[in-house]
Design an enzyme around this catalytic site. Structure first.
Site, PDB file in Angstrom:
ATOM      1  N   ASN A 288       0.868  -1.177   0.000  1.00  0.00           N
ATOM      2  CA  ASN A 288       0.000   0.000   0.000  1.00  0.00           C
ATOM      3  C   ASN A 288       0.906   1.230   0.000  1.00  0.00           C
ATOM      4  OD1 ASN A 288      -1.860   2.000   0.417  1.00  0.00           O
ATOM      5  ND2 ASN A 288      -2.374   1.403   2.520  1.00  0.00           N
ATOM      6  N   TRP A 289       1.123   1.780  -1.187  1.00  0.00           N
ATOM      7  CA  TRP A 289       2.075   2.897  -1.309  1.00  0.00           C
ATOM      8  C   TRP A 289       1.509   4.220  -0.779  1.00  0.00           C
ATOM      9  CZ3 TRP A 289       4.623   2.223  -6.858  1.00  0.00           C
ATOM     10  CH2 TRP A 289       5.406   1.059  -6.845  1.00  0.00           C
ATOM     11  N   LYS A 290       0.214   4.229  -0.481  1.00  0.00           N
ATOM     12  CA  LYS A 290      -0.445   5.469  -0.024  1.00  0.00           C
ATOM     13  C   LYS A 290      -0.152   6.597  -1.022  1.00  0.00           C
ATOM     14  CE  LYS A 290      -0.381   3.664   4.607  1.00  0.00           C
ATOM     15  NZ  LYS A 290      -0.395   3.889   6.041  1.00  0.00           N
TER      16      LYS A 290
ATOM     17  N   HIS B 124      -9.849   1.552   4.075  1.00  0.00           N
ATOM     18  CA  HIS B 124      -8.631   1.790   4.881  1.00  0.00           C
ATOM     19  C   HIS B 124      -8.943   2.825   5.964  1.00  0.00           C
ATOM     20  CE1 HIS B 124      -4.614   2.990   6.056  1.00  0.00           C
ATOM     21  NE2 HIS B 124      -4.189   1.854   5.538  1.00  0.00           N
TER      22      HIS B 124
ATOM     23  N   GLU C  80      -7.343   5.234   7.105  1.00  0.00           N
ATOM     24  CA  GLU C  80      -7.028   6.633   6.771  1.00  0.00           C
ATOM     25  C   GLU C  80      -8.165   7.256   5.975  1.00  0.00           C
ATOM     26  OE1 GLU C  80      -3.209   5.935   5.025  1.00  0.00           O
ATOM     27  OE2 GLU C  80      -2.353   5.553   7.004  1.00  0.00           O
TER      28      GLU C  80
ATOM     29  N   GLU D 139      -6.165  -4.288  10.414  1.00  0.00           N
ATOM     30  CA  GLU D 139      -5.183  -3.229  10.657  1.00  0.00           C
ATOM     31  C   GLU D 139      -5.582  -2.415  11.888  1.00  0.00           C
ATOM     32  OE1 GLU D 139      -2.737  -2.220   6.925  1.00  0.00           O
ATOM     33  OE2 GLU D 139      -4.425  -0.860   7.025  1.00  0.00           O
TER      34      GLU D 139
ATOM     35  N   GLY E 140       1.876   2.841  10.902  1.00  0.00           N
ATOM     36  CA  GLY E 140       2.821   3.941  10.679  1.00  0.00           C
ATOM     37  C   GLY E 140       3.802   4.181  11.815  1.00  0.00           C
TER      38      GLY E 140
ATOM     39  N   SER F 124       2.712  -1.331  10.778  1.00  0.00           N
ATOM     40  CA  SER F 124       4.146  -1.306  11.104  1.00  0.00           C
ATOM     41  C   SER F 124       4.853  -2.631  10.820  1.00  0.00           C
ATOM     42  CB  SER F 124       4.357  -0.873  12.556  1.00  0.00           C
ATOM     43  OG  SER F 124       3.857   0.435  12.736  1.00  0.00           O
TER      44      SER F 124
ATOM     45  N   GLY G  72       2.570  -0.780   4.476  1.00  0.00           N
ATOM     46  CA  GLY G  72       2.584   0.612   4.052  1.00  0.00           C
ATOM     47  C   GLY G  72       3.997   1.105   3.845  1.00  0.00           C
ATOM     48  N   GLY G  73       4.531   1.799   4.840  1.00  0.00           N
ATOM     49  CA  GLY G  73       5.836   2.460   4.734  1.00  0.00           C
ATOM     50  C   GLY G  73       6.938   1.598   4.137  1.00  0.00           C
TER      51      GLY G  73
HETATM   52  P1  PGA Z   1       2.327   0.848   7.748  1.00  0.00           P
HETATM   53  O1  PGA Z   1       0.928   1.064   6.987  1.00  0.00           O
HETATM   54  O2  PGA Z   1       2.888  -0.456   7.263  1.00  0.00           O
HETATM   55  O3  PGA Z   1       3.165   2.018   7.339  1.00  0.00           O
HETATM   56  O4  PGA Z   1       2.030   0.814   9.208  1.00  0.00           O
HETATM   57  C1  PGA Z   1       0.023   0.012   6.850  1.00  0.00           C
HETATM   58  C2  PGA Z   1      -1.234   0.542   6.229  1.00  0.00           C
HETATM   59  O5  PGA Z   1      -1.691   1.623   6.612  1.00  0.00           O
HETATM   60  O6  PGA Z   1      -1.816  -0.105   5.339  1.00  0.00           O
END
Ligand code: PGA
Length: 290
Positions: free
Chosen positions: A38-40, A129, A131, A200, A206, A247, A268-269
């Site tokens: 998930n590159w956001k 998601h 966010e 999640e 994050g 994370s 994500g990150g």
């Molecule tokens: P993260 O993000 O790996 O940076 O915690 C996961 C996500 O929000 O899908």
């Protein structure tokens, strides 16, 4: 006028690989792990997006033989550019989007429809998601509409659920149960096997790799998710893949996969760092082979 274009549905457990001569061959490896990037809203330019893909495709290819499906979910604006790379000559990973609009046509400035996603060969979409739920005010009703649209189009929805905080009275379980029920409202019970759940916990997203949820807690929550789904949809729902996200790094991925007993990870990150993400894919391959 909106034209429906059906793209043939491939079973999840068949990976298409291309040989050097460009002949398509099928890997018979049954998919047992989904590693979703998930590159956001990253990276800031298309060259960087291409470079990230170039840096992970070797790991994706090697792991595909062990039953690992790598799913790349870039920002929508890069998806069309990446599609020929991800799905074309290298054809070792699948393409997904991070969101889709809840209507399939109409005047919705800036929105991306499920048929647009389908027309570039994407086969997955992240839905709900946290966010988007928290920062963009997405509702359960909209999320359910997206899940239904994806299923109707043959796109696999990766539905995100997760509590904001873990209280000591187990109220977080009610939150997860309510999210599952509301986000899957209206689906045909027979479609339940076509859905992936990404668990999640919002508090774990994050952060650093030490802040991810403990594998034993992840395992417990996976069991709870399956119990909730089987209560509603019957025994078939016990086979719904449950991924963990929050994370994830190359350091904690092996223990989360093995002791959390999840069916993959939503990253994500660390999915933006090719060495990190490749190591996570390799960890999944290691677990898939056991
Ligand atoms: P993260 O993000 O790996 O940076 O915690 C996961 C996500 O929000 O899908």
């Amino acid at each position: 006028m909106f034209m429906k274009k059906k793209i043939s549905k491939k079973p999840n457990n068949m990976l298409k690989l291309k040989t050097k001569k460009n002949n398509t061959v099928k890997s018979k490896a049954k998919v047992t792990q989904f590693i979703v990037a998930n590159w956001k809203m990253n990276p800031p330019h298309k060259e960087a997006a291409m470079a990230i893909w170039s840096g992970i495709k070797k790991a994706a290819l090697e792991a595909s033989a062990s039953g690992v499906k790598t799913v790349i979910c870039p920002p929508a604006v890069y998806a069309g550019l990446l599609a020929p790379k991800v799905l074309g000559s290298e054809g070792v990973a699948a393409l997904g989007l991070q969101d889709v609009f809840y209507e399939n046509e109409g005047s919705y400035t800036g929105a991306v429809s499920i048929s647009m996603l389908q027309s570039i060969g994407a086969t997955y979409v992240i839905v709900g998601h946290s966010e988007r739920r928290i920062k963009l005010g997405e509702t359960d009703a909209q999320i359910a509409q997206k899940v239904n649209l994806a299923l109707a189009t043959g796109i696999t929805p990766i539905l995100c659920v997760g509590e904001h905080t873990r209280d000591t009275h187990g109220q977080y379980l009610d939150v997860i149960r309510d999210q599952l029920k509301a986000s899957l409202a209206g689906i045909d019970p027979k479609s339940i096997r076509k859905i992936i759940i990404a668990y999640e916990p919002v508090w774990a997203i994050g952060k650093t790799d030490k802040d991810a949820m403990k594998p034993s807690d992840i395992h417990e929550t996976k069991i709870f998710i399956h119990k909730t789904l089987t209560d509603i949809y019957g025994s078939d729902a016990a086979k719904v893949p449950v991924l963990y996200g929050g994370s994830v790094s190359s350091v904690n991925a092996p223990a989360i996969l093995e002791n959390g007993e999840v069916d993959g990870l939503l990253v994500g990150g660390k999915s933006l760092i090719p060495e990190e993400f490749s190591a996570i894919i390799n960890a999944a391959a290691g677990v898939a082979l056991k």
